[in-house]
Scaffold this motif. Sequence first.
Motif, short mmCIF file in Angstrom:
data_model
loop_
_atom_site.label_atom_id
_atom_site.label_comp_id
_atom_site.label_asym_id
_atom_site.label_seq_id
_atom_site.Cartn_x
_atom_site.Cartn_y
_atom_site.Cartn_z
N ARG A 246 0.83 -1.22 0.00
CA ARG A 246 0.00 0.00 0.00
C ARG A 246 0.86 1.26 0.00
N ALA A 247 2.03 1.18 0.63
CA ALA A 247 2.90 2.37 0.75
C ALA A 247 3.89 2.45 -0.40
N SER A 248 3.50 2.06 -1.59
CA SER A 248 4.40 2.09 -2.75
C SER A 248 4.34 3.44 -3.44
N ILE A 249 5.44 3.76 -4.14
CA ILE A 249 5.48 5.00 -4.91
C ILE A 249 5.84 4.65 -6.37
N SER A 250 5.27 5.38 -7.28
CA SER A 250 5.50 5.12 -8.69
C SER A 250 6.82 5.73 -9.13
N VAL A 251 7.63 4.92 -9.86
CA VAL A 251 8.90 5.42 -10.35
C VAL A 251 8.90 5.54 -11.87
N SER A 252 8.01 4.83 -12.52
CA SER A 252 7.83 4.93 -13.98
C SER A 252 6.51 4.24 -14.32
N GLN A 253 6.19 4.17 -15.60
CA GLN A 253 4.92 3.57 -15.99
C GLN A 253 4.84 2.13 -15.51
N ASN A 254 3.79 1.79 -14.81
CA ASN A 254 3.47 0.49 -14.21
C ASN A 254 4.61 -0.12 -13.39
N VAL A 255 5.50 0.72 -12.86
CA VAL A 255 6.58 0.26 -11.99
C VAL A 255 6.50 1.05 -10.68
N LEU A 256 6.48 0.31 -9.55
CA LEU A 256 6.40 0.95 -8.24
C LEU A 256 7.49 0.41 -7.33
N GLU A 257 7.91 1.27 -6.35
CA GLU A 257 8.88 0.87 -5.33
C GLU A 257 8.18 0.80 -3.99
N CYS A 258 8.68 -0.15 -3.17
CA CYS A 258 8.07 -0.31 -1.85
C CYS A 258 9.14 -0.69 -0.84
N ASP A 259 9.04 -0.11 0.37
CA ASP A 259 10.02 -0.41 1.42
C ASP A 259 9.72 -1.72 2.12
N ASP A 260 8.49 -2.21 2.02
CA ASP A 260 8.06 -3.36 2.83
C ASP A 260 8.18 -4.70 2.11
N ILE A 261 8.83 -4.76 0.97
CA ILE A 261 9.01 -6.03 0.26
C ILE A 261 10.49 -6.27 0.06
N SER A 262 10.89 -7.54 -0.06
CA SER A 262 12.31 -7.89 -0.18
C SER A 262 12.66 -8.47 -1.54
N PHE A 263 11.67 -8.65 -2.43
CA PHE A 263 11.94 -9.22 -3.75
C PHE A 263 10.96 -8.60 -4.76
N PRO A 264 11.34 -8.52 -6.00
CA PRO A 264 10.46 -7.92 -7.01
C PRO A 264 9.41 -8.93 -7.47
N PHE A 265 8.24 -8.43 -7.92
CA PHE A 265 7.19 -9.32 -8.43
C PHE A 265 6.17 -8.49 -9.22
N ILE A 266 5.28 -9.21 -9.87
CA ILE A 266 4.16 -8.60 -10.61
C ILE A 266 2.89 -8.92 -9.86
N LEU A 267 2.02 -7.94 -9.73
CA LEU A 267 0.74 -8.14 -9.04
C LEU A 267 -0.37 -7.50 -9.88
N GLY A 268 -1.44 -8.26 -10.06
CA GLY A 268 -2.57 -7.76 -10.83
C GLY A 268 -2.72 -8.52 -12.14
N MET A 269 -3.97 -8.72 -12.57
CA MET A 269 -4.22 -9.44 -13.82
C MET A 269 -4.71 -8.49 -14.92
N ILE A 270 -5.63 -7.59 -14.56
CA ILE A 270 -6.16 -6.65 -15.56
C ILE A 270 -5.13 -5.55 -15.83
N ARG A 271 -4.61 -4.97 -14.76
CA ARG A 271 -3.57 -3.94 -14.89
C ARG A 271 -2.35 -4.38 -14.09
N PRO A 272 -1.52 -5.24 -14.68
CA PRO A 272 -0.36 -5.77 -13.94
C PRO A 272 0.65 -4.66 -13.61
N MET A 273 1.12 -4.67 -12.38
CA MET A 273 2.09 -3.68 -11.91
C MET A 273 3.35 -4.41 -11.45
N ILE A 274 4.51 -3.80 -11.73
CA ILE A 274 5.79 -4.35 -11.29
C ILE A 274 6.18 -3.66 -9.99
#
Length: 611
Positions: free
Chosen positions: A143-171
């Motif tokens: 929830r506390a993610s910030i957008s860094v580019s189109q459909n790419v977000l950064e988050c302090d509370d995760i330790s590995f990258p992933f894709i979430l979402g089916m209709i509008r997938p976000m990295i």
Amino acid sequence: MRAVFLEIVNMSITAGGLILAVILIRFVFRKMPKWMVCALWGVTVIRLICPFSIESAMSLVPASKPVDTTMYIGRPYIQSGVDLVDNTVNAYLGSHYYEGVTVPAKESAANPINILAVIWLTGMLLMAAYAVVSYIRLKRSVRASISVSQNVLECDDISFPFILGMIRPMIYLPSSMDESAREFVMTHERAHIKRLDHWWKPVGFLVLAIHWFNPLCWISYILLCRDIELATDEKVIKEMTRDDIAGYSQTLLNMGHTRRLITACPVAFGEVGVKERVKSILNYRKPAFWVLVVSVLACIVISVCFLTNPKDKADEPDVAEPEKIYTKDDVINDYICEQIGFGGMFTLTVSEDGTFYYYEGLLSSYFGTGKWQYENNKLTLLDEGTGKIRKAVFRYEDGDLLYCQQESDEYPFTYVELTDGIGFIPKDEADEAFYEELDRQQKEQAEELARRVREVKSGTIEKVIVKEFVGENVEGFVFVDATKIVKNKQMPIKIWIENTGGRILWESELRIPENEWTSFYLYEEDSINYVIQYNPKENEEQIAYTFKMFTLNEKGEESVKCEFSANSEEERKIFNSNVESYLHNARLLVNILRDTICIEDGNSPIWRDLK
């Protein structure tokens, strides 16, 4: 729910062979492109969720419905297609379970099948709940993610990258990720999106939730997740340099992490099989052409053999008993057709000397003859009487000849058109009922003929037919005058030939006969016209024939080309071989039979009923 459960069990069992085949292909064809392996898992998904399939003789599925969905009316049983399994299991079930006796009736909640259906539904709901809870928890963590580019977000509370979402997938990327690794990770995750892996993995988990009771489905889901990552790695490194590949592999090792074995989401960068993936990346070589060809063929074979169901045995034709083989001697006989001929019985004689002859009925002017052949219970008549061979084929069966329309010429007979399967029976086997049926058909035929030929109620013919005539050193016209024919009166029909100056060269008169008929034809040969006079006459026991073909000179003198008569059976054979080609290539001028007259106007015969 019970019926749905049994249908799911059937789909799960029939897909078992396909899962094992894909695992075998995956192990044997290690050089197969990984996207093809994923495609085979897609085929497996279709087999697991599609309740119907086409039938194929190439199917390797033992049975389309191993468990009969209607089987629990009495003793339960299975039909796996493997006799050893079926016999063993069904023998046990049949001796221990009987609905309403040793087990509760199907309407009862205590019925084992109903209990199993409830357990299956419960397990499926628990799997669905697990997926939903996992998704919600993961969604909350970003929830506390910030957008860094189109459909790419950064988050302090995760330790590995992933894709979430089916209709509008976000990295989603960890904020602590090294800049040198960020580009490799984003390239990998975007490849996932292009391959629609954010759809394939949840669909795979949904199928697993439906078939959770099948251990092979758990294995296939685990392998699917690994193959998704391997296929994505292949897609990414195809366009990388060796240095980039080394950096990509190092990033994968650095980002590798331990996670639960079974997850519905997300699609994570270092989620599964990191060691296997790095090894595959470092050993990757572009597959040779033959590898691609073999891989495609393997996918096609697997799909055809395991996506299709075996043909239903009930639809297969029964294995017929071996056909009885008859000899040539068996077919030698006198036959009568069960279908009425042309104004009478259609008879056929197959002779021992290899010849045959047939007569199509009283109104027929043709006496068919020729040679016959016999092979594999098939009698072939080759009629040569008209100058060209006409073929009629019969199947010999239990003493009868059955007409084979497909194997015969289009018009093998002159006046009679037989339908497929019409039989000729031996004369000595024709009983009273057989002849009564022929009499009935003959009456119907006579009524139909009378209906068709009765074109005018007055019974008069108002035209004089004229045809050109070329004789020996003479030209002129043939005239047929039937204007004086009136009902119930013996007025003659006149036929004559005049030269171009109007002088009569030849003439004849015809009257209505009682037991014979008279026909005149016009025949042409070498630019000379010939008149054919043809007179069949019915005696008490047989029919006699006379035939005369002549032309005229300028004086009106007859020049006879040929003349025949036939009274006995042998004479009729000779008669047929000599004159039938003339009759079939001649044009009718006039024909009188009892109370019926036929004359030809142009190419169309005109019939009149003179009763």
